[in-house]
Write a protein that holds these residues in place. Sequence first.
Motif, PDB file in Angstrom:
ATOM      1  N   HIS A  17       0.828  -1.211   0.000  1.00 46.88           N
ATOM      2  CA  HIS A  17       0.000   0.000   0.000  1.00 46.88           C
ATOM      3  C   HIS A  17       0.863   1.264   0.000  1.00 46.88           C
ATOM      4  N   PHE A  18       1.896   1.255   0.818  1.00 45.69           N
ATOM      5  CA  PHE A  18       2.719   2.461   0.959  1.00 45.69           C
ATOM      6  C   PHE A  18       3.840   2.551  -0.080  1.00 45.69           C
ATOM      7  N   HIS A  19       3.971   1.524  -0.924  1.00 41.79           N
ATOM      8  CA  HIS A  19       4.969   1.576  -1.993  1.00 41.79           C
ATOM      9  C   HIS A  19       4.327   1.528  -3.377  1.00 41.79           C
ATOM     10  N   GLY A  20       3.000   1.606  -3.424  1.00 41.64           N
ATOM     11  CA  GLY A  20       2.312   1.634  -4.713  1.00 41.64           C
ATOM     12  C   GLY A  20       2.399   0.329  -5.482  1.00 41.64           C
ATOM     13  N   ILE A  21       2.492  -0.786  -4.759  1.00 40.71           N
ATOM     14  CA  ILE A  21       2.579  -2.105  -5.389  1.00 40.71           C
ATOM     15  C   ILE A  21       1.199  -2.764  -5.373  1.00 40.71           C
ATOM     16  N   HIS A  22       0.861  -3.431  -6.461  1.00 43.57           N
ATOM     17  CA  HIS A  22      -0.417  -4.153  -6.532  1.00 43.57           C
ATOM     18  C   HIS A  22      -0.197  -5.612  -6.135  1.00 43.57           C
ATOM     19  N   VAL A  23      -0.992  -6.102  -5.195  1.00 40.50           N
ATOM     20  CA  VAL A  23      -0.921  -7.503  -4.758  1.00 40.50           C
ATOM     21  C   VAL A  23      -2.164  -8.234  -5.238  1.00 40.50           C
ATOM     22  N   GLU A  24      -1.965  -9.309  -5.984  1.00 42.04           N
ATOM     23  CA  GLU A  24      -3.064 -10.140  -6.471  1.00 42.04           C
ATOM     24  C   GLU A  24      -2.871 -11.551  -5.935  1.00 42.04           C
ATOM     25  N   MET A  25      -3.968 -12.205  -5.546  1.00 40.85           N
ATOM     26  CA  MET A  25      -3.886 -13.545  -4.974  1.00 40.85           C
ATOM     27  C   MET A  25      -4.057 -14.614  -6.058  1.00 40.85           C
ATOM     28  N   VAL A  26      -3.281 -15.682  -5.932  1.00 38.03           N
ATOM     29  CA  VAL A  26      -3.404 -16.849  -6.810  1.00 38.03           C
ATOM     30  C   VAL A  26      -4.305 -17.865  -6.118  1.00 38.03           C
ATOM     31  N   LYS A  27      -5.372 -18.257  -6.767  1.00 44.69           N
ATOM     32  CA  LYS A  27      -6.355 -19.160  -6.165  1.00 44.69           C
ATOM     33  C   LYS A  27      -5.735 -20.508  -5.793  1.00 44.69           C
ATOM     34  N   ALA A  28      -6.135 -21.018  -4.639  1.00 49.29           N
ATOM     35  CA  ALA A  28      -5.698 -22.342  -4.201  1.00 49.29           C
ATOM     36  C   ALA A  28      -6.782 -23.369  -4.518  1.00 49.29           C
ATOM     37  N   GLU A  29      -6.366 -24.600  -4.769  1.00 47.06           N
ATOM     38  CA  GLU A  29      -7.296 -25.690  -5.033  1.00 47.06           C
ATOM     39  C   GLU A  29      -6.955 -26.857  -4.113  1.00 47.06           C
ATOM     40  N   ASN A  30      -7.897 -27.252  -3.279  1.00 45.84           N
ATOM     41  CA  ASN A  30      -7.688 -28.357  -2.333  1.00 45.84           C
ATOM     42  C   ASN A  30      -6.446 -28.136  -1.479  1.00 45.84           C
ATOM     43  N   GLY A  31      -6.256 -26.879  -1.050  1.00 46.04           N
ATOM     44  CA  GLY A  31      -5.177 -26.575  -0.123  1.00 46.04           C
ATOM     45  C   GLY A  31      -3.813 -26.350  -0.727  1.00 46.04           C
ATOM     46  N   VAL A  32      -3.701 -26.359  -2.058  1.00 46.34           N
ATOM     47  CA  VAL A  32      -2.400 -26.161  -2.707  1.00 46.34           C
ATOM     48  C   VAL A  32      -2.525 -25.185  -3.876  1.00 46.34           C
ATOM     49  N   THR A  33      -1.376 -24.698  -4.328  1.00 51.12           N
ATOM     50  CA  THR A  33      -1.307 -23.820  -5.491  1.00 51.12           C
ATOM     51  C   THR A  33      -1.036 -24.687  -6.712  1.00 51.12           C
ATOM     52  N   THR A  34      -1.930 -24.682  -7.668  1.00 51.29           N
ATOM     53  CA  THR A  34      -1.737 -25.515  -8.852  1.00 51.29           C
ATOM     54  C   THR A  34      -1.064 -24.722  -9.962  1.00 51.29           C
ATOM     55  N   LEU A  35      -0.398 -25.447 -10.854  1.00 44.75           N
ATOM     56  CA  LEU A  35       0.269 -24.803 -11.984  1.00 44.75           C
ATOM     57  C   LEU A  35      -0.747 -24.124 -12.890  1.00 44.75           C
ATOM     58  N   SER A  36      -1.925 -24.729 -13.030  1.00 43.06           N
ATOM     59  CA  SER A  36      -2.959 -24.120 -13.880  1.00 43.06           C
ATOM     60  C   SER A  36      -3.451 -22.800 -13.290  1.00 43.06           C
ATOM     61  N   SER A  37      -3.598 -22.715 -11.965  1.00 37.47           N
ATOM     62  CA  SER A  37      -4.006 -21.464 -11.320  1.00 37.47           C
ATOM     63  C   SER A  37      -2.932 -20.395 -11.506  1.00 37.47           C
ATOM     64  N   LEU A  38      -1.675 -20.817 -11.409  1.00 33.63           N
ATOM     65  CA  LEU A  38      -0.580 -19.872 -11.615  1.00 33.63           C
ATOM     66  C   LEU A  38      -0.606 -19.329 -13.038  1.00 33.63           C
ATOM     67  N   HIS A  39      -0.768 -20.220 -14.021  1.00 34.27           N
ATOM     68  CA  HIS A  39      -0.821 -19.767 -15.421  1.00 34.27           C
ATOM     69  C   HIS A  39      -1.970 -18.782 -15.631  1.00 34.27           C
ATOM     70  N   SER A  40      -3.117 -19.066 -15.032  1.00 31.54           N
ATOM     71  CA  SER A  40      -4.270 -18.166 -15.171  1.00 31.54           C
ATOM     72  C   SER A  40      -3.962 -16.786 -14.611  1.00 31.54           C
ATOM     73  N   SER A  41      -3.337 -16.745 -13.445  1.00 31.12           N
ATOM     74  CA  SER A  41      -3.000 -15.469 -12.817  1.00 31.12           C
ATOM     75  C   SER A  41      -1.933 -14.720 -13.603  1.00 31.12           C
ATOM     76  N   LEU A  42      -0.932 -15.446 -14.107  1.00 34.10           N
ATOM     77  CA  LEU A  42       0.109 -14.807 -14.908  1.00 34.10           C
ATOM     78  C   LEU A  42      -0.450 -14.239 -16.205  1.00 34.10           C
ATOM     79  N   SER A  43      -1.426 -14.937 -16.778  1.00 30.57           N
ATOM     80  CA  SER A  43      -2.022 -14.481 -18.043  1.00 30.57           C
ATOM     81  C   SER A  43      -2.908 -13.262 -17.848  1.00 30.57           C
TER      82      SER A  43
END
Length: 437
Positions: free
Chosen positions: A174-200
């Motif tokens: 907030h104080f450095h003007g950075i945007h934070v976006e969350m990567v969705k978790a599936e069944n308690g873990v971060t999946t490669l497909s969720s990461l690709h979606s967020s990166l895209s």
Amino acid sequence: MHKYFPHTEADLQSMLATVGIDTVDALYADVPESIRFRGDYQLPSEMSELEVRQLFEQLGSQNRQLTCFAGAGVYDHYTPAVIPNLLSRSELLTSYTPYQAEISQGTLHYIFEYQSMMAELTGMDISNASMYDGTTATAEAMMMAVAAGKKQNTVLVSETVDPKTVEVLKTYAHFHGIHVEMVKAENGVTTLSSLHSSLSAVNDVAGVIVQQPNRYGIVEDYTGFADAIHEKKALFVMNSIIADLAVLKTPGEWGADIAVGDAQSLGIPMQFGGPYVGYMCCTEKLIRKMPGRIVGQTLDNRGQRAFVLTLQAREQHIRRQKATSNICSNQSLMALWVTVYCSLMGKQGLREAAELSYAGAHYLCEQLLATGRFSLVYDQPFFNEFVVHYDGDVDALQRRFTENGIFGGIKVADDQIMFAVTEKRSKEEIDQLLSLI
């Protein structure tokens, strides 16, 4: 009135005149009356050394120490008895930055060894001379990624990162003007497909932050993450419980660019909340972006091995706008603690402690499931911490634990408890917890 204050009344009036006010009270004019304390401070009268020691012993006796089955970032690990004695040796213990290398060889030496150990545990090229704690180290890594990315200003954070860390990341952002976006978790873990979606979905990603083991104690599989992140010209940041890296795949092996976390798990007592020590390691190409200090090895004018501050990117040493660090005091007492612990334990000792923690947690989990009252929230591989559903009153169960001297996990939802086990927990202690259910 205050014989130890050096300022005379004339001094005070001169200073007040310089800032354009008449009284000291005027300095606090903007502080709302509703939050100003107007009473007398409850300070005791002067005491002798004996009385002071007795007072603190009495205060300390009010603390209730329980057998701990809780974690969530802070763990009850064994502390070898020799550590406090070694910490107090004059050649090692200092309260300030070791600027003068010729009289600070003890401090510089142990910091160098600390860096070497952290780099080896994380599988990274470079370690700095410690951070304040794991959470702020992660926030510093976020800013480091943005600084390295130049015009890239978004950082992706997995939903499986500890919520306490996420809150600090958002405050820094907030104080450095950075945007934070969350990567969705599936069944308690971060999946490669969720990461690709967020990166895209984002064009200006500077970095991606994950945690290992994650907030639920799950050991995640980050295969393919580094390639996907680097393809977007972003940095891969991994927050890890460093004691677990004695047996788990290291951030370096996962292809991370920055490894951060808290080193409390390396023998630092829980101490009702600190102090702890954050670690930060990175690849060699990022060394100029790293905050804090780096101690290096050299030779003195007699050809003997010596240690010096090799890099110190602080505002006192370089142009303020180019500084990467706001760490202004040495703050390496806990780094010394970690260094002594690792030296005493050695590779085999660190591995055995991790394996005992793993075995104890899986024994507890199996026995809980066998009662028929619990079920795993996530059917995923875990290390020494796990989350279970409970089919009864969680609050009542935890009160029962506490009444019997046990800190029985952390309530993470109305019907969920997260338990942690370290090498300190014996089978008898685990069985005692089970007997109370």
